[in-house]
Design a protein around this motif. Structure first.
Motif, mmCIF file in Angstrom:
data_model
loop_
_atom_site.group_PDB
_atom_site.id
_atom_site.type_symbol
_atom_site.label_atom_id
_atom_site.label_comp_id
_atom_site.label_asym_id
_atom_site.label_seq_id
_atom_site.Cartn_x
_atom_site.Cartn_y
_atom_site.Cartn_z
ATOM 1 N N ILE B 145 0.851 -1.193 0.000
ATOM 2 C CA ILE B 145 0.000 0.000 0.000
ATOM 3 C C ILE B 145 0.884 1.240 0.000
ATOM 4 O O ILE B 145 1.654 1.465 0.937
ATOM 5 C CB ILE B 145 -0.924 0.017 1.246
ATOM 6 C CG1 ILE B 145 -1.801 -1.247 1.256
ATOM 7 C CG2 ILE B 145 -1.776 1.279 1.265
ATOM 8 C CD1 ILE B 145 -2.647 -1.403 2.509
ATOM 9 N N GLU B 146 0.788 2.029 -1.062
ATOM 10 C CA GLU B 146 1.552 3.272 -1.133
ATOM 11 C C GLU B 146 0.817 4.341 -0.331
ATOM 12 O O GLU B 146 -0.394 4.518 -0.487
ATOM 13 C CB GLU B 146 1.667 3.751 -2.588
ATOM 14 C CG GLU B 146 2.571 2.920 -3.466
ATOM 15 C CD GLU B 146 4.061 3.065 -3.166
ATOM 16 O OE1 GLU B 146 4.476 4.127 -2.644
ATOM 17 O OE2 GLU B 146 4.795 2.119 -3.444
ATOM 18 N N VAL B 147 1.563 5.038 0.478
ATOM 19 C CA VAL B 147 0.966 6.117 1.249
ATOM 20 C C VAL B 147 0.709 7.314 0.322
ATOM 21 O O VAL B 147 1.524 7.615 -0.529
ATOM 22 C CB VAL B 147 1.943 6.540 2.366
ATOM 23 C CG1 VAL B 147 1.453 7.785 3.032
ATOM 24 C CG2 VAL B 147 2.096 5.418 3.364
ATOM 25 N N SER B 148 -0.442 7.944 0.475
ATOM 26 C CA SER B 148 -0.700 9.169 -0.277
ATOM 27 C C SER B 148 -1.670 10.028 0.524
ATOM 28 O O SER B 148 -2.241 9.578 1.517
ATOM 29 C CB SER B 148 -1.314 8.851 -1.640
ATOM 30 O OG SER B 148 -2.653 8.443 -1.453
ATOM 31 N N ASP B 149 -1.860 11.254 0.055
ATOM 32 C CA ASP B 149 -2.807 12.153 0.727
ATOM 33 C C ASP B 149 -4.193 11.542 0.834
ATOM 34 O O ASP B 149 -4.933 11.797 1.774
ATOM 35 C CB ASP B 149 -2.937 13.461 -0.060
ATOM 36 C CG ASP B 149 -1.678 14.287 0.068
ATOM 37 O OD1 ASP B 149 -0.806 13.879 0.855
ATOM 38 O OD2 ASP B 149 -1.579 15.303 -0.627
ATOM 39 N N ALA B 150 -4.530 10.728 -0.164
ATOM 40 C CA ALA B 150 -5.869 10.143 -0.189
ATOM 41 C C ALA B 150 -6.127 9.271 1.039
ATOM 42 O O ALA B 150 -7.267 8.967 1.354
ATOM 43 C CB ALA B 150 -6.053 9.325 -1.461
ATOM 44 N N LEU B 151 -5.056 8.880 1.712
ATOM 45 C CA LEU B 151 -5.231 7.995 2.869
ATOM 46 C C LEU B 151 -5.257 8.765 4.196
ATOM 47 O O LEU B 151 -5.222 8.171 5.270
ATOM 48 C CB LEU B 151 -4.125 6.933 2.899
ATOM 49 C CG LEU B 151 -4.059 6.018 1.687
ATOM 50 C CD1 LEU B 151 -3.050 4.888 1.927
ATOM 51 C CD2 LEU B 151 -5.422 5.429 1.345
ATOM 52 N N ASN B 152 -5.319 10.097 4.108
ATOM 53 C CA ASN B 152 -5.357 10.901 5.333
ATOM 54 C C ASN B 152 -6.542 10.489 6.208
ATOM 55 O O ASN B 152 -7.676 10.450 5.739
ATOM 56 C CB ASN B 152 -5.462 12.389 4.962
ATOM 57 C CG ASN B 152 -5.317 13.283 6.189
ATOM 58 O OD1 ASN B 152 -4.656 12.901 7.158
ATOM 59 N ND2 ASN B 152 -5.948 14.438 6.151
ATOM 60 N N GLY B 153 -6.253 10.145 7.458
ATOM 61 C CA GLY B 153 -7.330 9.766 8.380
ATOM 62 C C GLY B 153 -7.559 8.268 8.487
ATOM 63 O O GLY B 153 -8.332 7.803 9.322
ATOM 64 N N LEU B 154 -6.857 7.515 7.660
ATOM 65 C CA LEU B 154 -7.012 6.048 7.677
ATOM 66 C C LEU B 154 -6.608 5.457 9.039
ATOM 67 O O LEU B 154 -5.619 5.870 9.630
ATOM 68 C CB LEU B 154 -6.125 5.450 6.574
ATOM 69 C CG LEU B 154 -5.981 3.933 6.520
ATOM 70 C CD1 LEU B 154 -7.307 3.275 6.159
ATOM 71 C CD2 LEU B 154 -4.917 3.531 5.499
ATOM 72 N N VAL B 155 -7.418 4.511 9.509
ATOM 73 C CA VAL B 155 -7.068 3.766 10.720
ATOM 74 C C VAL B 155 -6.914 2.301 10.318
ATOM 75 O O VAL B 155 -7.860 1.704 9.808
ATOM 76 C CB VAL B 155 -8.174 3.875 11.788
ATOM 77 C CG1 VAL B 155 -7.784 3.105 13.040
ATOM 78 C CG2 VAL B 155 -8.467 5.337 12.108
ATOM 79 N N VAL B 156 -5.721 1.725 10.486
ATOM 80 C CA VAL B 156 -5.555 0.303 10.168
ATOM 81 C C VAL B 156 -5.279 -0.478 11.436
ATOM 82 O O VAL B 156 -4.716 0.045 12.399
ATOM 83 C CB VAL B 156 -4.405 0.030 9.158
ATOM 84 C CG1 VAL B 156 -4.637 0.759 7.865
ATOM 85 C CG2 VAL B 156 -3.056 0.395 9.753
ATOM 86 N N GLU B 157 -5.684 -1.729 11.413
ATOM 87 C CA GLU B 157 -5.482 -2.574 12.576
ATOM 88 C C GLU B 157 -4.366 -3.568 12.254
ATOM 89 O O GLU B 157 -4.406 -4.235 11.209
ATOM 90 C CB GLU B 157 -6.794 -3.314 12.852
ATOM 91 C CG GLU B 157 -6.824 -4.079 14.152
ATOM 92 C CD GLU B 157 -8.149 -4.843 14.295
ATOM 93 O OE1 GLU B 157 -8.150 -5.861 14.993
ATOM 94 O OE2 GLU B 157 -9.160 -4.418 13.682
ATOM 95 N N VAL B 158 -3.386 -3.650 13.122
ATOM 96 C CA VAL B 158 -2.291 -4.600 12.912
ATOM 97 C C VAL B 158 -2.814 -6.011 13.193
ATOM 98 O O VAL B 158 -3.417 -6.253 14.237
ATOM 99 C CB VAL B 158 -1.100 -4.266 13.835
ATOM 100 C CG1 VAL B 158 0.014 -5.275 13.650
ATOM 101 C CG2 VAL B 158 -0.590 -2.849 13.574
ATOM 102 N N ALA B 159 -2.602 -6.939 12.263
ATOM 103 C CA ALA B 159 -3.107 -8.306 12.439
ATOM 104 C C ALA B 159 -2.239 -9.061 13.441
ATOM 105 O O ALA B 159 -1.026 -8.836 13.496
ATOM 106 C CB ALA B 159 -3.112 -9.035 11.104
ATOM 107 N N PRO B 160 -2.853 -9.949 14.224
ATOM 108 C CA PRO B 160 -2.049 -10.719 15.185
ATOM 109 C C PRO B 160 -1.081 -11.657 14.470
ATOM 110 O O PRO B 160 -1.318 -12.060 13.333
ATOM 111 C CB PRO B 160 -3.089 -11.521 15.966
ATOM 112 C CG PRO B 160 -4.339 -11.459 15.196
ATOM 113 C CD PRO B 160 -4.269 -10.290 14.268
ATOM 114 N N HIS B 161 0.011 -11.991 15.145
ATOM 115 C CA HIS B 161 0.979 -12.916 14.545
ATOM 116 C C HIS B 161 0.468 -14.342 14.588
ATOM 117 O O HIS B 161 -0.339 -14.683 15.424
ATOM 118 C CB HIS B 161 2.324 -12.793 15.265
ATOM 119 C CG HIS B 161 3.061 -11.572 14.851
ATOM 120 N ND1 HIS B 161 4.130 -11.614 14.013
ATOM 121 C CD2 HIS B 161 2.820 -10.271 15.120
ATOM 122 C CE1 HIS B 161 4.546 -10.374 13.801
ATOM 123 N NE2 HIS B 161 3.764 -9.543 14.455
#
Ligand code: HEM
Ligand code: FES
Lengths: 379, 162
Positions: B145-161
Motif C-alpha cells: 500500500i503506497e501512502v498518499s494524501d488520499a489515505l489521510n485519516g485512515l485507521v488500520v489494525e495490525v493483524a495478530p501474529h
C-alpha cells in the motif's frame, strides 16, 4: 552483457515443469512463481530433511555435515533457526550498517584512486568477506583468510579440498571459542541449547558451513552484477543519485533479475505427482527461483530491468519457513553499494569481462563474472 | 514532448534507462514534478504528469491500532504503509521480506469504509495472504500500500501474529 536472458522462457511457455538432467538424474524443476511458492510452503510433500542434498548440484562430495537450519524440516527447523537469528538480525542495527557503509566507502575510495580495478578479486570478495565478520561478530582480521577461498568455496578450484579445509578451520574456531568465549557466532553456538541439550560439533559445523558457503557467491555475484549494470546504464547512476528514495526498489529489482542462486532442491518423501511428472519417493525436485522471478504472469516485461518495479514479489530470498536468513545482510550491503556508487561515481567503464556461467545439460545461465575489470570516474 | 495538466498525485520515474536523450539538468528539473510515461518506450515521446511538489503536500495522518489495543497516529511521507510503520516503530509490523510481498509480517486489516480508497490486493498478494491463518476479507499487506494524501485519516489494525 548485463542483460541476462531467461533460459527458462521456452520451457515455461510449454508447461509448469522442466525435466532437467543434473548429475546423471532427472530433476523436475518447478518454474512458475505461484507453483514455486506453493511447493516451498508444502514441506510435507517437498522436504528439506536431506543432508547435503538440498543444494543442486548436491554437495555430498564437498562437505561432510548437514547444513543448519537449511536441511531440517519443521517443526525442529524453527528451534534450530532461532538459535542463530540474533546474528542474522545484526544488520538491522545502525552500528552494523555504519560498519558496512565504512567498509564500502574504503573499498570505493581505493578503487577510485586506481586506473583500473578487478571487481571480483579486488572489490566483491573483500567486501563480502569483511562484511561477514560484522555479521558473525568476529575479528575483522579473519577476513584475510576467507578472501583466499575465492568466489565459491565448493565450486571453484578443488572443491573437495577447500571444503574440508573450511570445515577444519571452523572446527578450530569453535575450539578457540571454547577456551576464549566472546560475543561471536562460534561462542554463541558453543553455548546454545537445542531442546535442553548442547549442540554437537557436527551441528555447529553445519551452521558455520552455510554461513560461509551459502552467503558467499550469492553476495559476490550480486555486487558484480550491480556494478556491471551501472557501467552499461550510466544514467541510472545519475538517477539514483537524484532519487535516493529509489534505492530500495532498485536493490530488489537487482535481486530479482540477477538472482545468483538458480534453484534449490527438495526431496519427496513419498511418491509424488508433480504437475504430471511422477517423482519417486526419495528423489529430488527443484524450486527454480530464477525462473519464478521471470514469470510473466506476475512481472510485466520480466526480462527488463525496471528499477522502480512495484510490486516486486520476487523469490530471490526463498519463500516460507526457510526464507533466507542472510537477506537483511544482503540488503544492507546492496543498498549501501548503490547509494555510494551513485554519490561518488559518475561513470564506470568495463575494460575486460569474463562471464561466470552455470551450465547444465538443459540450460545455461549467467550468474556473475569470473573477471570484471573496470575503471571508475569520480563524480 | 507531451504535457498534461497539473493534478496527478504521484511522482514516479519509470524506466531509468530511458533518460538517455534528456540532459541531466532537465531530469533534475522535472524529477520532483513529473513522471515519464511508458509511452516513451514505444514512441519516444514522454508525458509529464505534474504532481504537487512534496513540500506543498499535506502530510497524511495514519493511525495504527496495535495488537495490545493501543493506537498510534503518525504522519506519512513517501513510501509504503509498511515502511511508515517500521520508521515509527509500530508494534507488530516487521516487514521481514523487505516489502516483496512474501512474508506476511506486515499484515493489517483495513476498515470496510476505506477499502475502495486503499484498493484491492493484487493476485500475488492474495496468494500470500492465503497462507496466513489470520487472513480476513479486510486483510492487506501493508508493504503493498503506497501512502498518499488520499489515505489521510485512515485507521488500520495490525493483524495478530501466527
Ligand atoms: C544475494 C544474496 C543471497 C541470496 C540470493 C540467498 C538466497 C537464499 C535462498 C533462496 C534461500 C532459501 C533456501 C531454501 O528454501 O531451501 C536461502 C536460505 C538461507 N540463506 Fe541465503 N541468500 C543470500 C545471502 C545469504 C547470506 C549472506 C547468508 C549468510 C551469511 C545466507 C544464509 C542463508 C541461510 C542460513 C539460509 C537457510 C535458512 C533456513 O533454512 O531457515 N544467505 N538463501
Ligand atoms: S513486508 Fe513481507 S509481505 Fe509485506
Amino acid at each position: 552483457m548485463t542483460h541476462v536472458p531467461d533460459p527458462f522462457k521456452e520451457a515455461r511457455e510449454k508447461g509448469p515443469v522442466l525435466n532437467a538432467e543434473i548429475q546423471g538424474k532427472t530433476i523436475p524443476m518447478i518454474l512458475g512463481l505461484r507453483d514455486v511458492r506453493k511447493a516451498a510452503k508444502d514441506w510435507e510433500t517437498y522436504s528439506s530433511d536431506a543432508p547435503r542434498r538440498v543444494p543442486i548440484p548436491s554437495e555430498e562430495d564437498v562437505r561432510s555435515v548437514r547444513q543448519y537450519p537449511l536441511e531440517v524440516d519443521p517443526p525442529d527447523h524453527k528451534a534450530y533457526r532461532k538459535l542463530v537469528e540474533p546474528f542474522f538480525n545484526r544488520p538491522k542495527l545502525p552500528e552494523v550498517q555504519e560498519q558496512i557503509d565504512t567498509l564500502i566507502s574504503r573499498l570505493l575510495t581505493a578503487a577510485l584512486e586506481k586506473d583500473e580495478v578487478e571487481i571480483v578479486r579486488e572489490f566483491a570478495i573483500p567486501l563480502q568477506s569483511h562484511a561477514l565478520t560484522y555479521l558473525l561478530n568476529v575479528d575483522e582480521k579473519e577476513a584475510e583468510l576467507w578472501i583466499s577461498w575465492g568466489i565459491h568455496v565448493f565450486k571453484e578450484g578443488d572443491g573437495e579440498q577447500k571444503g574440508s579445509f573450511m570445515e577444519n578451520y571452523c572446527r578450530e574456531m569453535f575450539k578457540k571459542a571454547e577456551t576464549h568465549p566472546g560475543d561471536d557466532f562460534f561462542s554463541a553456538l558453543n553455548q546454545a541449547k537445542f531442546k535442553d541439550r548442547k549442540l554437537t560439533m557436527e551441528e555447529r559445523l553445519g551452521y558455520a558451513n552455510i554461513a560461509f558457503a551459502g552467503g558467499r557467491d550469492t553476495i559476490i555475484n550480486t555486487i558484480e552484477n550491480i556494478i556491471a549494470y551501472f557501467a552499461e546504464n550510466p544514467k541510472a547512476l545519475d538517477c539514483m543519485n537524484a532519487h535516493p528514495e529509489a534505492i530500495h526498489p532498485a536493490a530488489e529489482e537487482f535481486f530479482r533479475f540477477y538472482m545468483p542462486l538458480t534453484h534449490i532442491g527438495r526431496v519427496c518423501p513419498h511418491n509424488t505427482n508433480l504437475h504430471g511428472t511422477e517423482v519417486e519417493a526419495g528423489e529430488r525436485i527443484s524450486l527454480c527461483w530464477a525462473a519464478a522471478n521471470r514469470d510473466p504472469e506476475f512481472f510485466k516485461d520480466p526480462d527488463e530491468v525496471q528499477l522502480d518495479r512495484k510490486p516486486n514479489p520476487h523469490v530471490s530470498f526463498g519463500f516460507g519457513a526457510h526464507n533466507c536468513l542472510g537477506a537483511h545482510h544482503a540488503r544492507v550491503i546492496m543498498r549501501s553499494l548503490i547509494r555510494q556508487l551513485s554519490q561518488n561515481v559518475s561513470k564506470i567503464q568495463i575494460r575486460e569481462e569474463v562471464d561466470l556461467i552455470e551450465t547444465e545439460a538443459d540450460f545455461s545461465r549467467k550468474v556473475g563474472y569470473e573477471l570484471l575489470r573496470v575503471s571508475f570516474t569520480p563524480r | 514532448m507531451k504535457g498534461e495538466s497539473p493534478g496527478g498525485s504521484s511522482a514516479r520515474i519509470l524506466k531509468w534507462g530511458y533518460f538517455a536523450e534528456i540532459s541531466l539538468e532537465s531530469v533534475k528539473l522535472v524529477s520532483d514534478l513529473a513522471i515519464l510515461s511508458e509511452d516513451f518506450t514505444n514512441t519516444g515521446e514522454y508525458t509529464l504528469v505534474f504532481s504537487q511538489p512534496s513540500t506543498l503536500r499535506n502530510m497524511a495522518k495514519i493511525t495504527f491500532k496495535q495488537i495490545d489495543g493501543s493506537s498510534r497516529t503518525v504522519e506519512a511521507g513517501d513510501g509504503t504503509l509498511m515502511e511508515l510503520a517500521l520508521d515509527n516503530g509500530i508494534d507488530g509490523i516487521e516487514g521481514n521480506c523487505g516489502g516483496v510481498c512474501s512474508c506476511s509480517t506486515c499484515h493489517v486489516y483495513i476498515p470496510q469504509e476505506w477499502m475502495d480508497r486503499v484498493g484491492p490486493a493484487t493476485n500475488i498478494e492474495q496468494d500470500t495472504l492465503e497462507f496466513s491463518e489470520n487472513a480476513k476479507s479486510s486483510s492487506r499487506l501493508s508493504c503493498q500500500i503506497e501512502v498518499s494524501d488520499a489515505l489521510n485519516g485512515l485507521v488500520v489494525e495490525v493483524a495478530p501474529h501466527e
